[in-house]
Scaffold this active site. Structure first.
Site, short mmCIF file in Angstrom:
data_model
loop_
_atom_site.label_atom_id
_atom_site.label_comp_id
_atom_site.label_asym_id
_atom_site.label_seq_id
_atom_site.Cartn_x
_atom_site.Cartn_y
_atom_site.Cartn_z
N ARG A 233 0.83 -1.20 0.00
CA ARG A 233 0.00 0.00 0.00
C ARG A 233 0.87 1.25 0.00
NH1 ARG A 233 -4.39 -0.09 4.53
NH2 ARG A 233 -5.02 1.81 3.45
N VAL B 235 -5.13 7.52 5.60
CA VAL B 235 -3.80 7.31 6.20
C VAL B 235 -2.71 7.55 5.17
CG1 VAL B 235 -4.72 5.66 7.88
CG2 VAL B 235 -3.85 4.81 5.69
N HIS C 216 -7.28 8.23 11.80
CA HIS C 216 -6.90 6.81 11.72
C HIS C 216 -5.40 6.62 11.57
CE1 HIS C 216 -11.24 5.74 10.29
NE2 HIS C 216 -11.17 5.89 11.60
N CYS D 123 6.18 0.90 17.30
CA CYS D 123 6.41 -0.44 17.82
C CYS D 123 5.11 -1.06 18.31
CB CYS D 123 7.40 -0.39 18.99
SG CYS D 123 7.68 -2.00 19.73
N CYS E 226 11.91 -2.96 16.74
CA CYS E 226 11.98 -1.68 17.44
C CYS E 226 13.39 -1.47 18.03
CB CYS E 226 10.94 -1.68 18.56
SG CYS E 226 11.07 -0.33 19.73
N CYS F 106 12.85 -1.69 22.19
CA CYS F 106 12.49 -2.89 22.99
C CYS F 106 12.64 -4.17 22.19
CB CYS F 106 11.06 -2.76 23.52
SG CYS F 106 9.81 -3.06 22.25
N THR G 46 -16.55 9.95 1.86
CA THR G 46 -16.59 8.90 2.86
C THR G 46 -17.95 8.22 2.84
OG1 THR G 46 -16.39 8.36 5.22
CG2 THR G 46 -17.21 10.56 4.69
P1 OAD Z 1 -14.88 3.75 1.77
O1 OAD Z 1 -14.06 3.00 0.77
O2 OAD Z 1 -15.71 3.02 2.77
O3 OAD Z 1 -15.85 4.74 1.02
C1 OAD Z 1 -15.33 5.57 0.02
C2 OAD Z 1 -16.43 6.58 -0.30
O4 OAD Z 1 -15.91 7.48 -1.26
C3 OAD Z 1 -17.67 5.93 -0.90
O5 OAD Z 1 -18.84 6.46 -0.29
C4 OAD Z 1 -17.60 6.33 -2.39
O6 OAD Z 1 -18.89 6.53 -2.95
C5 OAD Z 1 -16.88 7.66 -2.28
N1 OAD Z 1 -16.14 8.05 -3.48
C6 OAD Z 1 -15.56 7.26 -4.39
N2 OAD Z 1 -14.95 8.02 -5.34
C7 OAD Z 1 -15.15 9.32 -4.98
C8 OAD Z 1 -14.75 10.58 -5.52
N3 OAD Z 1 -14.02 10.65 -6.66
N4 OAD Z 1 -15.13 11.71 -4.88
C9 OAD Z 1 -15.88 11.64 -3.74
N5 OAD Z 1 -16.27 10.47 -3.16
C10 OAD Z 1 -15.90 9.34 -3.79
O7 OAD Z 1 -13.84 4.72 2.50
P2 OAD Z 1 -14.05 5.53 3.81
O8 OAD Z 1 -15.46 5.98 3.98
O9 OAD Z 1 -12.99 6.55 3.83
O10 OAD Z 1 -10.86 2.77 8.63
O11 OAD Z 1 -13.74 4.45 4.96
C11 OAD Z 1 -13.69 4.94 6.30
C12 OAD Z 1 -12.84 4.00 7.08
O12 OAD Z 1 -13.33 2.67 6.87
C13 OAD Z 1 -11.41 3.94 6.61
O13 OAD Z 1 -10.64 4.98 7.14
C14 OAD Z 1 -10.99 2.62 7.20
C15 OAD Z 1 -12.21 1.78 6.93
O14 OAD Z 1 -12.51 0.95 8.00
C16 OAD Z 1 -9.74 2.19 9.18
O15 OAD Z 1 -8.89 1.68 8.48
C17 OAD Z 1 -9.70 2.23 10.66
#
Ligand code: OAD
Length: 254
Positions: free
Chosen positions: A77, A110, A126, A134, A154, A157, A195
């Site tokens: 990634r 991230v 996040h 570590c 690490c 430790c 999101t």
């Molecule tokens: P998702 O992959 O769940 O959702 C991505 C969102 O972006 C979706 O609603 C898509 O419709 C939208 N999308 C896609 N392309 C887009 C664009 N060009 N412009 C605007 N929106 C677009 O990602 P997140 O909602 O970020 O947490 O996920 C939230 C968290 O869920 C992440 O941070 C991760 C995951 O669990 C951890 O890793 C702790």
């Protein structure tokens, strides 16, 4: 055949609200980085990783069970992210921050692209994949650890290093939680961008802001659980709508 550009005309009512409001909370998700070529969290994995479920790898249990596999997944990634550049959505947020000093950017991403674009007031909800820490003692480590063990160990430790990101089942850093809650309770504008609004506690920030009287604006090409209660839903990509918002504010304040 290139896709026709998304019409990004803001209503005059929304434009006036955006120009007059000083305290903004912008919550970003992986959709903001889509135009940079970084797969969203729920995009299908590719190549070697196609057979793995991201959510099964991003857990402390997965790391304990197979630290090398999880480390290698994050290295893959990181290699994707290293080839990516910030896109117009990231840069529009930098411009907005320059015009709205009381703007707080809370990101679930991230990938570090907001930082690379130049945003300063960032709450990393996040964590950040460009840092390691570590697994045992929690010390944040140098990105270029010595040796070729996978994971590296690490220097304090001897425990395994892991990416400095929040995994499923782990708590959000307390400082990030407090900063985001403070911004939500004071917000006049809550802008949810890219999101799925599905993962808490990040997804709960919109409700807190709405209770504080904020205008809720969502930018997403798809509908989410937030869409039904948002005051404005801007249907389309972040890389189209955020520059349109930045230019409306720029014209409004000039
Ligand atoms: P998702 O992959 O769940 O959702 C991505 C969102 O972006 C979706 O609603 C898509 O419709 C939208 N999308 C896609 N392309 C887009 C664009 N060009 N412009 C605007 N929106 C677009 O990602 P997140 O909602 O970020 O947490 O996920 C939230 C968290 O869920 C992440 O941070 C991760 C995951 O669990 C951890 O890793 C702790």
């Amino acid at each position: 055949m290139t896709a026709s550009p998304t019409p990004t005309t803001l209503s005059s009512e929304l434009a006036e609200r955006l120009v007059s409001a000083e305290r903004w909370l912008v919550l970003t998700g992986s959709g903001v980085s889509a135009a940079s070529g970084v797969p969203t969290f729920r995009d299908a994995q590719t190549g070697l990783w196609a057979k793995y479920d991201s959510q099964a790898l991003a857990t402390p249990g997965a790391f304990r069970a197979n630290p090398t596999l999880v480390w290698d997944w994050y290295e893959w990634r990181r290699s994707l992210i290293a080839q990516a550049d910030p896109n117009p959505a990231h840069y529009a947020l930098v411009e907005l921050e320059g015009m709205k000093p009381a703007l707080t950017l809370v990101t679930q991403n991230v990938d570090g692209l907001h930082q690379r674009a130049g945003s300063k007031s960032i709450v990393e909800f996040h964590g950040n994949i460009v840092r390691n820490r570590c697994f045992d003692c929690g010390v944040v480590a140098d990105l270029e650890p010595e040796g070729d063990s996978r994971p590296p160990t690490c220097g304090h430790c001897g425990g395994f290093l892991r990416p400095d990101v929040v995994w499923f089942g782990e708590a959000i850093p307390q400082t990030a939680l407090e900063a985001a809650a403070h911004a939500a309770n004071a917000a006049e504008i809550f802008l949810s961008v890219g999101t799925a609004a599905a993962v808490y506690p990040a997804a709960g920030l919109a409700q807190a802001a709405a209770m504080a009287g904020a205008t809720i604006v969502e930018i997403n090409p798809e509908r989410t659980p937030l869409s039904a209660t948002a005051d404005y839903v801007l249907d389309g990509p972040a890389a189209s709508w955020l520059p349109a918002i930045a230019s409306a504010v720029r014209e409004g304040v000039s």
